[in-house]
Design an enzyme around this catalytic site. Structure first.
Site, mmCIF file in Angstrom:
data_model
loop_
_atom_site.group_PDB
_atom_site.id
_atom_site.type_symbol
_atom_site.label_atom_id
_atom_site.label_comp_id
_atom_site.label_asym_id
_atom_site.label_seq_id
_atom_site.Cartn_x
_atom_site.Cartn_y
_atom_site.Cartn_z
ATOM 1 N N SER A 282 0.815 -1.205 0.000
ATOM 2 C CA SER A 282 0.000 0.000 0.000
ATOM 3 C C SER A 282 0.853 1.261 0.000
ATOM 4 C CB SER A 282 -0.902 -0.079 1.234
ATOM 5 O OG SER A 282 -2.093 0.577 0.992
ATOM 6 N N TRP A 375 -10.136 0.633 -5.608
ATOM 7 C CA TRP A 375 -9.577 1.917 -5.167
ATOM 8 C C TRP A 375 -8.144 2.098 -5.674
ATOM 9 C CZ3 TRP A 375 -10.862 6.473 -3.680
ATOM 10 C CH2 TRP A 375 -10.066 7.246 -2.836
ATOM 11 N N HIS A 425 -7.602 -5.300 -0.857
ATOM 12 C CA HIS A 425 -6.378 -4.539 -0.654
ATOM 13 C C HIS A 425 -5.370 -5.303 0.219
ATOM 14 C CE1 HIS A 425 -4.272 -0.770 -0.818
ATOM 15 N NE2 HIS A 425 -4.175 -0.709 0.491
#
Ligand code: GCU
Length: 446
Positions: A282, A375, A425
């Site tokens: 991330s 996202w 994610h």
């Protein structure tokens, strides 16, 4: 009698209470699982609409890593390394991550654990405090290193920056308990375990890969206003309260810290410092990409869900955009202030995700994404990898080797690798099989 019956009824009450609590917890787990998997992502973030429709990404022209500003083409590796690459790197410093200082002249290593057997004798553990300046009370970082106990020569190694202190990231009671920044921005003792799972050290060691860890918060806190507590604060000039608009944000600071960890690894004779890989998730995926882009000592990179500001193409209006990333309530402090200028003018940004990957060429880079992590724009990462392939080819490597976006679960493991897991994610344990395969191919056997 009375006593025992009231005891009985209070026992019943207690049982009833436990059942309710248990059911509430179970349903919360089920609901949150479903939420994580199926809940539609938010359509507005920080007041800015988010597009999740591939048909509406808009049209764009990518900046070409192999074309000079005057329109001429880069035709040789020499032109790439001597002229074009430094230019692209400079743009990243100027407009996205910010300029960072070099190695501090007064940095010091305190090896306070010189080699202790760990993991039932499978590993040799070392622990080092890296002091970033003469002032021992100033910013410093703990580096934890494991190498296989049976290694006959220096080993390749995976260095990971993590969201939790080292002691929370591994199953080893011998690790010095670290401190971490909590939600209230206080530095508190590290919890026993990291929320997102630990690193499976024995598994990596069994494949001949050493492991090193640092806690990103030791380098620079991950919140707005954290500057005064981290490395950025140490470098403020007199009268400055924040870095200049082209000076480092937190991601550049974390990347700088990884280079300082490398400074130590180069002195460690159990580590093959020419074969050190990076892995981050991330925002730390963005960090490892930038760390390898600015410091060619890193031999290989694995970036998990690096998304916007990482490998994903900013020019695609899909999922997070620069406007979302740099909105005042979100993460502007992770970048240099100049980056905000492009929030609504992405077409003016001289770089894009394809160029970040090209700075890593010809070294292997693996992008791991998730098909439910819209996202982070997994397709945008793929397209960046496709375009960066031309720089890899110029340098004699294959690049990604395809322009067909693979479905979830089908890894491409060329010099540029791409793997989209079936899920959201971050990483899941099975991703590690792919990571190890990639490292075995390009780090261990090279
Ligand atoms: C947010 C942010 C992303 C970032 C992620 C993370 O979702 O918008 O850009 O990658 O946090 O670091 O978890």
């Amino acid at each position: 009698m009375l006593k025992s019956s009231s005891l009985h009824s209070s026992c019943n009450l207690f049982r009833c209470y436990c059942t309710i609590v248990l059911w509430t917890i179970l349903s919360l787990i089920v609901v949150s699982g479903l939420y994580g998997q199926n809940h539609p992502p938010p359509d507005t973030v920080a007041g800015i609409p988010v597009n999740y429709d591939q048909a509406k990404v808009g049209s764009y022209t990518l900046p070409n890593p192999l074309q000079f500003v005057n329109g001429k083409q880069v035709t040789s590796p020499k032109q790439w390394f001597q002229i074009r690459r430094p230019q692209i790197q400079e743009w990243y410093k100027e407009d996205q991550f910010g300029h960072a200082p070099g190695r501090p002249s007064d940095m010091a290593f305190d090896v306070f654990d010189e080699g202790t057997p760990a993991f039932g004798g499978k590993a040799i553990r070392r622990q080092v405090t890296v002091y970033f300046s003469k002032d021992k009370s100033g910013p410093k970082m703990d580096l934890l290193i494991y190498t296989p106990a049976n290694a006959q020569k220096p080993v390749p190694l995976l260095l990971t920056p993590d969201f939790y202190p080292n002691s929370s990231m591994v199953d080893d009671p011998g690790v010095k308990r670290g401190k971490m920044w909590n939600r209230e921005h206080k530095r508190v003792p590290a919890p026993k375990s990291a929320k997102f799972g630990k690193i499976n050290v024995p598994m990596l060691l069994s494949h001949g890969i050493g492991v090193a860890l640092v806690y990103y918060g030791d380098i620079e806190p991950d919140f707005s206003g954290g500057i005064k507590y981290g490395i950025e604060g140490l470098y403020l000039e007199k009268g400055q309260t924040k870095p200049g608009s082209d000076q480092w944000g937190a991601i550049a600071a974390w990347a700088w810290g990884l280079s300082r960890a490398m400074d130590y690894l180069e002195t460690d004779n159990m580590v093959d410092s020419k074969h050190v890989a990076l892995m981050g998730i991330s925002r730390l995926g963005k960090t490892v990409l930038w760390a390898a882009a600015r410091d060619q000592r890193f031999a290989l990179v694995i970036a998990s869900c690096s998304g916007e500001g990482g490998a994903a193409l900013s020019r695609r209006n899909f999922g997070e955009t620069i406007a979302h990333l740099t909105a005042p309530s979100r993460f502007p402090y992770q970048f240099c202030a100049n980056y905000q200028k492009f929030a609504h003018h992405v077409d003016r940004l001289p770089v894009d995700g394809n160029m970040l990957l090209s700075l890593i060429a010809p070294r292997p880079v693996l992008l791991q994404t998730g098909n439910k992590d819209l996202w982070s724009d997994p397709k945008g990462e793929f397209l960046a990898a496709v375009d960066a392939g031309k720089v890899y080819r110029l340098l004699g490597k294959q690049g990604l080797g395809t322009d067909q976006w693979p479905p979830a679960g089908k890894p491409i493991l060329h010099t540029i690798g791409y793997y989209m897991h079936n899920g959201g994610h971050g990483t899941v344990p099975s991703d590690w099989n792919i990571f190890i395969k990639f490292m075995q191919r390009y780090l261990v056997k090279n």
